[in-house]
Write a protein that holds these residues in place. Structure first.
Motif, PDB file in Angstrom:
ATOM      1  N   LYS A 183      10.743   7.842  -4.893  1.00 53.24           N
ATOM      2  CA  LYS A 183       9.632   7.075  -5.452  1.00 53.24           C
ATOM      3  C   LYS A 183      10.144   5.868  -6.244  1.00 53.24           C
ATOM      4  O   LYS A 183       9.462   5.342  -7.094  1.00 53.24           O
ATOM      5  CB  LYS A 183       8.772   7.969  -6.331  1.00 53.24           C
ATOM      6  CG  LYS A 183       8.110   9.097  -5.564  1.00 53.24           C
ATOM      7  CD  LYS A 183       7.140   9.827  -6.438  1.00 53.24           C
ATOM      8  CE  LYS A 183       6.499  11.024  -5.874  1.00 53.24           C
ATOM      9  NZ  LYS A 183       6.146  11.210  -4.576  1.00 53.24           N
ATOM     10  N   HIS A 184      11.387   5.447  -5.963  1.00 50.99           N
ATOM     11  CA  HIS A 184      11.997   4.388  -6.745  1.00 50.99           C
ATOM     12  C   HIS A 184      12.018   3.036  -6.053  1.00 50.99           C
ATOM     13  O   HIS A 184      12.501   2.074  -6.614  1.00 50.99           O
ATOM     14  CB  HIS A 184      13.422   4.792  -7.149  1.00 50.99           C
ATOM     15  CG  HIS A 184      13.446   6.034  -7.968  1.00 50.99           C
ATOM     16  ND1 HIS A 184      12.955   6.093  -9.248  1.00 50.99           N
ATOM     17  CD2 HIS A 184      13.861   7.289  -7.675  1.00 50.99           C
ATOM     18  CE1 HIS A 184      13.085   7.319  -9.714  1.00 50.99           C
ATOM     19  NE2 HIS A 184      13.631   8.066  -8.784  1.00 50.99           N
ATOM     20  N   GLY A 185      11.516   2.947  -4.830  1.00 52.97           N
ATOM     21  CA  GLY A 185      11.478   1.657  -4.146  1.00 52.97           C
ATOM     22  C   GLY A 185      10.571   0.690  -4.873  1.00 52.97           C
ATOM     23  O   GLY A 185       9.581   1.081  -5.476  1.00 52.97           O
TER      24      GLY A 185
ATOM     25  N   ILE B  19       7.764  -2.213  -5.367  1.00 51.36           N
ATOM     26  CA  ILE B  19       6.541  -2.608  -4.680  1.00 51.36           C
ATOM     27  C   ILE B  19       6.391  -4.124  -4.794  1.00 51.36           C
ATOM     28  O   ILE B  19       6.876  -4.736  -5.740  1.00 51.36           O
ATOM     29  CB  ILE B  19       5.296  -1.874  -5.222  1.00 51.36           C
ATOM     30  CG1 ILE B  19       5.046  -2.200  -6.690  1.00 51.36           C
ATOM     31  CG2 ILE B  19       5.438  -0.370  -5.022  1.00 51.36           C
ATOM     32  CD1 ILE B  19       3.741  -1.643  -7.235  1.00 51.36           C
TER      33      ILE B  19
ATOM     34  N   ARG C 256       5.285   2.068  -2.451  1.00 48.26           N
ATOM     35  CA  ARG C 256       6.146   3.240  -2.350  1.00 48.26           C
ATOM     36  C   ARG C 256       5.454   4.265  -1.474  1.00 48.26           C
ATOM     37  O   ARG C 256       4.231   4.351  -1.449  1.00 48.26           O
ATOM     38  CB  ARG C 256       6.350   3.861  -3.717  1.00 48.26           C
ATOM     39  CG  ARG C 256       7.235   3.090  -4.621  1.00 48.26           C
ATOM     40  CD  ARG C 256       7.450   3.882  -5.910  1.00 48.26           C
ATOM     41  NE  ARG C 256       7.998   3.022  -6.911  1.00 48.26           N
ATOM     42  CZ  ARG C 256       7.285   2.346  -7.810  1.00 48.26           C
ATOM     43  NH1 ARG C 256       5.982   2.477  -7.840  1.00 48.26           N
ATOM     44  NH2 ARG C 256       7.857   1.562  -8.665  1.00 48.26           N
TER      45      ARG C 256
ATOM     46  N   SER D  81      -1.114   0.889  -5.383  1.00 45.69           N
ATOM     47  CA  SER D  81       0.048   1.775  -5.393  1.00 45.69           C
ATOM     48  C   SER D  81      -0.277   3.155  -5.950  1.00 45.69           C
ATOM     49  O   SER D  81       0.433   4.115  -5.688  1.00 45.69           O
ATOM     50  CB  SER D  81       1.193   1.158  -6.198  1.00 45.69           C
ATOM     51  OG  SER D  81       0.946   1.242  -7.577  1.00 45.69           O
TER      52      SER D  81
END
Length: 146
Positions: free
Chosen positions: A29-31, A33, A22, A78
């Protein structure tokens, strides 16, 4: 090796590729990983001495552990600098399936993708492939701790 504490003979990934994180500076911030861990399986692996001497096969539980190490490395990466000194602990393994044996000379490509993240708990889907063919899959969760 900078991201997880595992060392030989229990470090089961040789490198990480295709790491998708992300954007920590973005408002979105919701993508999800994801990453690919690579394990070059050699006859020198300590488990082959007993599993099985006449027909060496990488134990399925170690393939799942390699998935978990790939995911743990991804979790630490992350988190950026905030993850220094933290450890990722396995919590659950679900729906593990083993499709083909993995042996010396194989290159295990471990694809992990985040399913969900809530606080310190992460859930992943993992697949292990050799030469493009799925050898194992599992869903698992882990917790990051100080």
């Amino acid at each position: 090796m900078a991201s997880i504490p595992h060392r030989y003979p229990f470090l089961l990934i040789d490198r990480m590729e295709d790491i998708h994180l992300r954007n920590l500076t973005s408002k979105d911030k919701h993508g999800k990983i994801s990453a690919v861990g690579v394990k070059n399986v050699t006859i020198n692996e300590p488990f082959f001495a007993g599993h099985f001497p006449s027909h060496p096969v990488m134990p399925g539980v170690l393939i799942v552990e390699a998935m978990a190490q790939t995911a743990a490395t991804l979790v630490v990466l992350s988190q950026g600098p905030d993850a220094e000194g933290k450890i990722v602990y396995f919590m659950t393994i679900e729906n593990a399936k083993f499709r083909k044996p993995v042996g010396p000379g194989d290159q295990l490509r471990i694809h992990v993708e985040e399913i969900q993240q809530r606080g310190r708990i992460w859930r992943f889907k993992g697949e292990a492939l050799v030469a493009g063919q799925k050898t194992a899959e599992a869903t698992f969760s882990a917790m990051i701790k100080d």
